[in-house]
Write an enzyme that holds these catalytic residues in place. Structure first.
Site, short mmCIF file in Angstrom:
data_model
loop_
_atom_site.label_atom_id
_atom_site.label_comp_id
_atom_site.label_asym_id
_atom_site.label_seq_id
_atom_site.Cartn_x
_atom_site.Cartn_y
_atom_site.Cartn_z
N ASP A 524 0.82 -1.21 0.00
CA ASP A 524 0.00 0.00 0.00
C ASP A 524 0.85 1.27 0.00
O ASP A 524 2.02 1.26 0.34
CB ASP A 524 -0.93 0.01 1.21
N GLU A 525 0.20 2.32 -0.39
CA GLU A 525 0.70 3.69 -0.26
C GLU A 525 2.05 3.94 -0.93
O GLU A 525 2.93 4.60 -0.39
CB GLU A 525 0.77 4.09 1.22
N VAL A 526 2.22 3.42 -2.13
CA VAL A 526 3.39 3.78 -2.92
C VAL A 526 3.07 5.09 -3.65
O VAL A 526 2.12 5.15 -4.41
CB VAL A 526 3.74 2.67 -3.93
#
Length: 858
Positions: A524-526
């Site tokens: 997540d959250e790249v």
């Protein structure tokens, strides 16, 4: 996944790239000291919605509490806050610089004057967002002299001043009183005495008198479960009951019965015996846990000679097979002993999955043989100029290495012990290795390994596990403000690293004899901007026609991870992004379920059910993904219980009390969204229009529920248990108990009445049975005790509490209530300042509620 400070993004400007600590810049006419300078710091909010914007005006005061002057130059103050924390005046005596993540530095400008002993310097700051509670206050201050740049001096005298007035709409005691007023008292004898609520339950009025002399007679298949039960009973009595495989007479009997479900059990208590029947050891274990909750909680407070167990007939099985709790040990470390206590509590309430978040940007927490830097560097935090030996501080962990919860890791032996402990309690441990984002601790650790081996002339070995392209010029900033936290997925060395970690973890599971079916690889959250200027990425894309743009690297990476796991007979788990595709329409970015991996048995923990992603969990389930509902709206345990300044916890995703997990409706959760992010009753449901509902055929793709506890603000066992309990009991009830009748049509008057009755029974069970039990179980848990609800009506103070069974005590002389203060039994008639607090069975108190009951003018 947890977006710390995510609510600031709409008003946060892009920060400058990471900066190195300041170099020596002392005046030629002054010799700057390098000893500790006694400073007294204070911070106070002055104005919310400053200049009509979503920002806060605050004041920071530096007072010289020493006997020598603080020089005008030659020092820096390091601390943690949002990078938007800036002086309001361009000519201010200090400036702030973002280093990386939440780590900032405050340095004097030319306008700063030497601060004489006893003198103060006052500076106003502005920062994006509103300050609802202390979680967003700057913290972790320490002083560094330019002459000694590698040494940090902790500043212990820091005062965070509570705002004198309600600027952001904090909940008031009268609001809590109104909320509690709907709760009905339920007599203890009428409460269901097995928790979570079983599928079938009947009391028979045939109690069993239990003593240490009553043996546990067990089928050979259930010896582990019998031994654990006997050990628990040994904490109640002065001796542990004998465990036998045969015998007549009064006994607790664990017997095998074929044809029951994998976690099903039957429990029958008569005056002559207690019989637990199950097909599997797991079913027998849950029968013993139900027996534990049948024991009156007061029996745990001191040694007993006998205990009366009520006569019951129970037939039970869980609603969901995946009943999970996730613990983040990366942001702040939690010791092995605390993890074992949490596993004990999970087992009592029949939670069977422990999602172990072992690494993140701020820490790597498990020993991996052959990669010592992961824990020597990635498992430690402190003040450093180069991060060669350990990471920089985060979340206020301070300058001293190994002196706070910022540092710590599990040895291989620790991890194996945790696995064995969980296995004995029928809890599956899912390890999480965050990739490719949230990986800064791993990246910096492998940088340190690279540097060590290059100095030894071992270039090939140095590059073996490197996680970044040394020539990458990409510019990005993650949600948590890092600009160097993403693994480069074009590097073969990145996959060698992940294979090495995977195989070492599997070896630990094998040593522990513990089951493992999956590894959670995050995902997540790249942020945007990663890999765009990486020569290694460009080389890979040029040689691989299927990689047409940067977005395609995502599918390339998880495809390779999936293949690696399949070879080891595992399936891939991750956050929702592992099963999503980016779609750009007219310049707007959206995410849709990726058809490429639907048939690959990906399991996704979907947390994001807010805004445009309100229906994301159902969209993914409808598309065919196996979904664990981890909804931020109902299960994020790190969120503050209430909107109140003294209430600990974050609030970027709203607020979370024990009621939200309880009233969650898994197959129709939009009907269980009752409040907005400000915790006000939801009046506008326009956001629900056109959202995708769960299709009946996709119900089987909802494999379970999960409550995560992220640890940005959790620096001690006490804080962990406060945030964990009693919220987790709502999740335990909803994951195990049958679908409640009020959930079928929750908007009807009949269902609302049924819900209110169910809610009353639930909080009565917690207040009169389960929380008193937890006061002593496994050494006792420091759960949150709710504050008193109170209001003044007709010159009298009325008070109530969320959990019937707890005691309200009060004073009228301005003193704080204690365990010996007067018990509230009806309206308080005394005038003046009335202080009230809730007390539990062990004598612990809630925070104090203060009410002014003034004389009514004649």
């Amino acid at each position: 996944m947890n977006h710390f400070f995510v609510f600031l993004l709409s008003s946060l400007s892009i920060c400058s790239p990471a900066q190195t600590p300041p170099q020596e810049k002392t005046s030629p006419n002054r010799t700057v000291q390098t000893a500790q300078q006694p400073l007294r710091l204070s911070w106070e909010v002055l104005e919310e919605k400053h200049q009509g914007k979503n920002q806060t005006l605050s004041v920071f005061t530096i007072k010289n509490a020493g006997t020598t002057s603080l020089p005008a130059t030659g020092w820096s103050l390091y601390f943690h806050s949002t990078p938007s924390f800036k002086p309001t005046d361009a000519n201010a005596p200090v400036k702030t610089e973002s280093i990386n993540g939440d780590f900032l530095r405050m340095v004097p400008t030319a306008a700063f004057k030497e601060l004489a002993p006893g003198a103060s310097q006052r500076i106003e700051f502005v920062a994006a967002g509103q300050i609802v509670n202390e979680s967003r206050a700057p913290r972790g201050f320490y002083l560094v002299w330019d002459k000694e740049p590698s040494k940090g001096h902790t500043i212990a005298d820091v005062q965070i001043i509570k705002p004198a007035r309600n600027m952001v709409g904090w909940i008031e005691s009268k609001d809590i009183y109104v909320q509690n007023s709907a709760i009905q008292e339920v007599a203890t004898e009428k409460l269901t005495k097995v928790f979570p609520t079983p599928a079938q339950y009947k009391e028979t009025e045939q109690p069993f008198v239990l003593t240490a002399a009553v043996p546990v007679v067990t089928d050979k298949a259930f010896q582990n479960e019998a031994a654990l039960l006997a050990a628990h009973l040994g904490t109640i009595f002065s001796a542990k009951p004998e465990v036998k495989t045969s015998g007549t007479g009064k006994a607790i009997r664990l017997q095998k019965k074929n044809g029951m479900g994998p976690e099903a059990y039957e429990l029958q208590v008569t005056s002559q015996e207690i019989i637990i029947s199950a097909t599997t050891p797991a079913g027998a274990f849950y029968g013993t846990q139900s027996l534990k909750t049948l024991v009156p909680p007061a029996a745990l407070a001191s040694k007993q000679t006998s205990v009366t167990v009520p006569g019951v007939q129970v037939k039970d099985a869980p609603r969901f097979g995946h009943r999970a709790f996730m613990l983040d040990v990366a942001r702040n470390f939690h010791k092995k002993e605390q993890v074992l206590r949490v596993l004990d509590m999970m087992a009592l309430y029949k939670l069977n999955v422990f999602h172990f978040h072992l690494n993140d940007d701020e820490g790597w927490r498990v020993e991996i043989p052959g990669l010592p830097e992961l824990t020597q560097v990635g498992g430690r935090r402190g003040h450093t100029v180069d991060e060669k030996n350990f990471l920089r501080p985060a979340y206020g962990s301070g300058p001293e290495v190994d002196q706070s919860s910022g540092s710590g890791f599990y040895t291989k032996a620790d991890f194996v012990e945790i696995l064995k402990y969980a296995k004995a309690r029928h809890i599956k441990v899912i390890p999480e290795v965050e990739t490719p984002g949230h990986a800064r601790a791993a990246i910096k650790s492998m940088d340190a390994r690279y540097d060590r081996l290059m100095k030894e002339g071992k270039k090939a070995e140095a590059e073996q596990y490197l996680l970044r392209d040394l020539n990458d010029k990409s510019v990005y900033r993650s949600v948590q403000y890092f600009n160097d936290n993403v693994i480069n997925v074009a590097l073969p060395s990145a996959y060698r690293f992940l294979e090495k970690v995977t195989d070492e973890l599997l070896a630990m599971y094998k040593e522990a004899g513990a089951p493992i079916q999956t590894i959670h690889f995050g995902g997540d959250e790249v942020p945007n901007g990663v890999w765009e200027k990486s020569p290694e990425v460009q080389k890979l894309m040029a040689s691989n026609p299927s990689l047409k743009n940067i977005d395609d690297l995502w599918y390339y990476f998880f495809g390779k991870l999936n293949t690696m796991l399949e070879k080891r007979k595992l399936y891939l788990s991750g956050w929702e992004e592992i099963g999503l595709s980016k779609v750009r329409t007219n310049g707007r970015l959206s995410y849709v379920a990726n058809p490429q991996f639907v048939k690959e048995n990906f399991h996704v923990d979907v947390w994001n059910n807010q805004g445009a992603n309100l229906d994301l969990p159902y969209r993914m389930a409808n598309a065919g993904y196996k979904v664990v509902l981890t909804n931020v709206s109902h299960f994020y345990l790190d969120l503050a219980y209430q909107k109140e300044y003294d209430e600990k916890g974050l609030y970027w995703g709203g607020f979370l009390d024990v009621d939200k997990p309880f009233y969650f409706i898994p197959y129709d959760y939009m009907k269980s969204i009752r409040v907005n992010d400000d915790n006000k009753p939801l009046t506008n449901t326009a956001a629900f229009a056109g959202k995708e509902q769960l299709k009946p055929a996709a119900r089987g793709n909802i494999v379970g529920l999960q409550a995560p506890l992220w640890s940005e603000t959790i620096t001690s066992p006490d804080r962990l248990e406060y945030m964990l309990l009693p919220k987790l009991l709502g999740l335990a009830e909803r994951a195990w108990a049958p679908d409640p009748v009020w959930a079928t049509n929750p908007e009807s008057g009949q269902s609302k009445a049924a819900y209110q009755q169910a809610w009353s029974e639930f909080v009565n069970v917690l207040g009169k049975r389960e929380l008193p039990r937890l006061s002593y179980y496994a050494g006792g848990f420091g759960y949150r005790i709710p504050p008193v609800g109170a209001q003044v009506q007709d010159g009298k103070v009325l008070a109530n509490v969320q959990f019937p069974g707890m005691t309200i005590r009060y004073t009228t002389d301005g003193s704080e209530p204690t365990a010996t203060s007067k018990v509230y039994s009806g309206p308080v008639l005394e005038k003046g300042t009335i202080k009230l607090a809730t007390f539990d069975a062990a004598g612990r108190a809630s925070r104090v509620t203060t009410v002014e009951n003034r004389q009514i003018p004649q």
